[in-house]
Design an enzyme around this catalytic site. Sequence first.
Site, mmCIF file in Angstrom:
data_model
loop_
_atom_site.group_PDB
_atom_site.id
_atom_site.type_symbol
_atom_site.label_atom_id
_atom_site.label_comp_id
_atom_site.label_asym_id
_atom_site.label_seq_id
_atom_site.Cartn_x
_atom_site.Cartn_y
_atom_site.Cartn_z
ATOM 1 N N ASP A 40 0.836 -1.196 0.000
ATOM 2 C CA ASP A 40 0.000 0.000 0.000
ATOM 3 C C ASP A 40 0.873 1.250 0.000
ATOM 4 O O ASP A 40 2.107 1.160 -0.033
ATOM 5 C CB ASP A 40 -1.034 -0.020 1.123
ATOM 6 N N LYS A 62 -3.546 3.519 -1.269
ATOM 7 C CA LYS A 62 -4.779 4.166 -0.846
ATOM 8 C C LYS A 62 -4.410 5.497 -0.207
ATOM 9 O O LYS A 62 -3.540 5.566 0.630
ATOM 10 C CB LYS A 62 -5.469 3.303 0.220
ATOM 11 N N MET A 174 -4.674 8.906 11.760
ATOM 12 C CA MET A 174 -5.487 9.484 10.675
ATOM 13 C C MET A 174 -6.326 10.671 11.152
ATOM 14 O O MET A 174 -7.479 10.816 10.744
ATOM 15 C CB MET A 174 -6.424 8.400 10.076
HETATM 16 N N1 SAH Z 1 -1.120 -0.029 10.160
HETATM 17 C C1 SAH Z 1 -0.541 1.282 10.408
HETATM 18 C C2 SAH Z 1 -1.603 2.365 10.465
HETATM 19 C C3 SAH Z 1 -2.352 2.554 9.178
HETATM 20 S S1 SAH Z 1 -3.474 3.898 9.264
HETATM 21 C C4 SAH Z 1 0.279 1.256 11.689
HETATM 22 O O1 SAH Z 1 0.196 0.272 12.438
HETATM 23 O O2 SAH Z 1 1.024 2.201 11.926
HETATM 24 C C5 SAH Z 1 -2.503 5.227 8.612
HETATM 25 C C6 SAH Z 1 -2.153 6.205 9.685
HETATM 26 O O3 SAH Z 1 -1.090 5.732 10.483
HETATM 27 C C7 SAH Z 1 -1.674 7.543 9.172
HETATM 28 O O4 SAH Z 1 -2.744 8.374 8.779
HETATM 29 C C8 SAH Z 1 -0.966 8.081 10.397
HETATM 30 O O5 SAH Z 1 -1.895 8.573 11.348
HETATM 31 C C9 SAH Z 1 -0.335 6.820 10.966
HETATM 32 N N2 SAH Z 1 1.060 6.660 10.533
HETATM 33 C C10 SAH Z 1 1.563 5.691 9.754
HETATM 34 N N3 SAH Z 1 2.892 5.843 9.594
HETATM 35 C C11 SAH Z 1 3.239 6.950 10.292
HETATM 36 C C12 SAH Z 1 4.459 7.632 10.532
HETATM 37 N N4 SAH Z 1 5.620 7.231 10.018
HETATM 38 N N5 SAH Z 1 4.428 8.747 11.313
HETATM 39 C C13 SAH Z 1 3.283 9.174 11.872
HETATM 40 N N6 SAH Z 1 2.096 8.569 11.672
HETATM 41 C C14 SAH Z 1 2.070 7.475 10.904
#
Ligand code: SAH
Length: 255
Positions: A40, A62, A174
């Site tokens: 993704d 996405k 998010m």
């Molecule tokens: N499965 C992922 C989350 C997916 S939802 C996890 O466990 O981290 C996507 C959201 O994750 C983004 O909108 C943001 O809020 C957060 N996110 C993912 N990577 C990030 C990063 N490097 N720094 C800050 N927020 C992050």
Amino acid sequence: MSNPDSIGRVYLVGAGPGDPDLLTLRAARLLTSARLVVHDGLVEPAILAMAHPHAKLVSVAKRRAHHTMPQEDICALLVREALAGNDVVRLKGGDPLVFGRGGEEAEACRAAGVPVEIVPGISAANAAGAAAQIALTHRDHASVVSFVAGQCKGLSDQDWSGLAGVGRTLVIYMGVKTAPQIADKLMADGLAPDMAVAVIENAARPEMRVLRGLLAGLPDLVEDNRVKSPALIVIGEVTRERDADIAALAVEANK
Ligand code: SAH
């Protein structure tokens, strides 16, 4: 890895927050040997670059409100490839089961009789805590930590009461676009406007930013600094910068 006489396996693999060093060894091994990688949009190019030179990389990227591939089609793709005898590495940002819809993909595979293995990844909350040196459950300040999704859809229906406040840490995934509604919602639930907050953008990546403020100022903090996804909002006393921390950082900086 392709054998049409037998069913392939789907590996739901957590890619962590973006730094290749934060992959698990299992994730790295699967990635370097896979012939088919379905990923993704949150997965960093540096991680994809680790894939086998002959691997086929399929993006199902996405972005908020812009789905290039509907979830059912992603599930169908994984099942189709596995039934054709191909092993599939399904690479997802962070941990596959934290707001990653990995649960649905695993269900689809199981329903089709396709074996699935889930490889955990470092979720954004853990990565942000470490990179910004915010102890999500610092013994003196919080004994509870909750993860919630702050995107528009369903925000007003979600019951967050009791998840934030004294002794608690709330991590919002998010939530960049909805920061004003989030601040209002929490204050309507009785949270103090001067509760400490932090916004961590691009946690564990070279371009990381850590912004701190108070709950009432959260919308301005996000807007004035033009915070972009991916970012996390953390609400709670653990985010407050303390004199001792500042002194320690100053010592560090002067070394
Ligand atoms: N499965 C992922 C989350 C997916 S939802 C996890 O466990 O981290 C996507 C959201 O994750 C983004 O909108 C943001 O809020 C957060 N996110 C993912 N990577 C990030 C990063 N490097 N720094 C800050 N927020 C992050």
